[in-house]
Write a protein that holds these residues in place. Structure first.
Motif, mmCIF file in Angstrom:
data_model
loop_
_atom_site.group_PDB
_atom_site.id
_atom_site.type_symbol
_atom_site.label_atom_id
_atom_site.label_comp_id
_atom_site.label_asym_id
_atom_site.label_seq_id
_atom_site.Cartn_x
_atom_site.Cartn_y
_atom_site.Cartn_z
ATOM 1 N N GLN A 64 -2.230 -76.032 48.734
ATOM 2 C CA GLN A 64 -3.240 -75.072 49.171
ATOM 3 C C GLN A 64 -4.625 -75.492 48.701
ATOM 4 O O GLN A 64 -5.613 -75.354 49.438
ATOM 5 N N SER A 65 -4.723 -76.027 47.499
ATOM 6 C CA SER A 65 -6.012 -76.498 46.979
ATOM 7 C C SER A 65 -6.578 -77.620 47.843
ATOM 8 O O SER A 65 -7.768 -77.629 48.163
ATOM 9 N N VAL A 66 -5.726 -78.555 48.233
ATOM 10 C CA VAL A 66 -6.170 -79.661 49.087
ATOM 11 C C VAL A 66 -6.604 -79.133 50.450
ATOM 12 O O VAL A 66 -7.640 -79.546 50.988
ATOM 13 N N LYS A 67 -5.843 -78.216 51.022
ATOM 14 C CA LYS A 67 -6.202 -77.662 52.327
ATOM 15 C C LYS A 67 -7.546 -76.940 52.271
ATOM 16 O O LYS A 67 -8.398 -77.136 53.147
ATOM 17 N N PHE A 68 -7.765 -76.122 51.236
ATOM 18 C CA PHE A 68 -9.040 -75.421 51.117
ATOM 19 C C PHE A 68 -10.189 -76.395 50.894
ATOM 20 O O PHE A 68 -11.283 -76.221 51.417
ATOM 21 N N TRP A 69 -9.949 -77.445 50.102
ATOM 22 C CA TRP A 69 -10.985 -78.446 49.865
ATOM 23 C C TRP A 69 -11.365 -79.127 51.183
ATOM 24 O O TRP A 69 -12.542 -79.312 51.475
ATOM 25 N N LEU A 70 -10.358 -79.525 51.967
ATOM 26 C CA LEU A 70 -10.624 -80.181 53.250
ATOM 27 C C LEU A 70 -11.394 -79.270 54.204
ATOM 28 O O LEU A 70 -12.362 -79.703 54.835
ATOM 29 N N VAL A 71 -10.967 -78.021 54.308
ATOM 30 C CA VAL A 71 -11.645 -77.084 55.203
ATOM 31 C C VAL A 71 -13.111 -76.944 54.791
ATOM 32 O O VAL A 71 -14.007 -76.935 55.638
ATOM 33 N N HIS A 72 -13.351 -76.874 53.502
ATOM 34 C CA HIS A 72 -14.709 -76.673 53.005
ATOM 35 C C HIS A 72 -15.567 -77.933 53.133
ATOM 36 O O HIS A 72 -16.737 -77.866 53.503
ATOM 37 N N HIS A 73 -15.019 -79.102 52.836
ATOM 38 C CA HIS A 73 -15.806 -80.334 52.777
ATOM 39 C C HIS A 73 -15.852 -81.139 54.070
ATOM 40 O O HIS A 73 -16.744 -81.947 54.267
ATOM 41 N N VAL A 74 -14.881 -80.978 54.950
ATOM 42 C CA VAL A 74 -14.856 -81.740 56.191
ATOM 43 C C VAL A 74 -15.499 -80.940 57.323
ATOM 44 O O VAL A 74 -15.805 -81.478 58.375
#
Length: 111
Positions: A5-15
């Motif tokens: 979930q942390s990786v998914k939220f990071w990707l949504v926010h940064h990409v």
């Protein structure tokens, strides 16, 4: 929050892509990437199975996280994620099996 979930939220926010769009990219990357890596033809069921397995495992992990962290379970959202992940791999598989678009000796191909 789990590492996934942390990786998914990071990707949504940064990409700067929606979560649904990430599912589309992951499905296409797994389908085409596994076909290239293992030299499987696109008409084979194997690249599609890689994308399908990843989609189902990802959603199983999401469900596990919902239970472990006491968050709302959204089965419709899980289904939508699987659908988004597998739509284009399924479309490409059907095209590869029913048309000459991806054939090695396609008509009009310049060699």
């Amino acid at each position: 929050m789990s590492p996934l979930q942390s990786v998914k939220f990071w990707l949504v926010h940064h990409v700067d892509l929606a979560k649904d769009a990430l599912h589309i990219y992951v499905g296409l990357t797994l389908f085409l990437g596994s076909a290239l890596l293992f030299r499987w033809p696109l008409r084979s069921w194997k690249p599609w199975a890689v994308a399908c397995t990843a989609a189902l495992l990802g959603e199983a992990w999401d469900l596990r996280d919902s239970l472990a962290y006491h968050t709302r379970i959204d089965l419709w959202g899980n289904w939508k994620d699987v659908w988004n992940t597998l739509f284009w791999p399924s479309a490409l598989l059907i095209l590869a099996r029913t048309t000459p678009i991806f054939a090695r000796n396609a008509p009009g191909k310049i060699e």
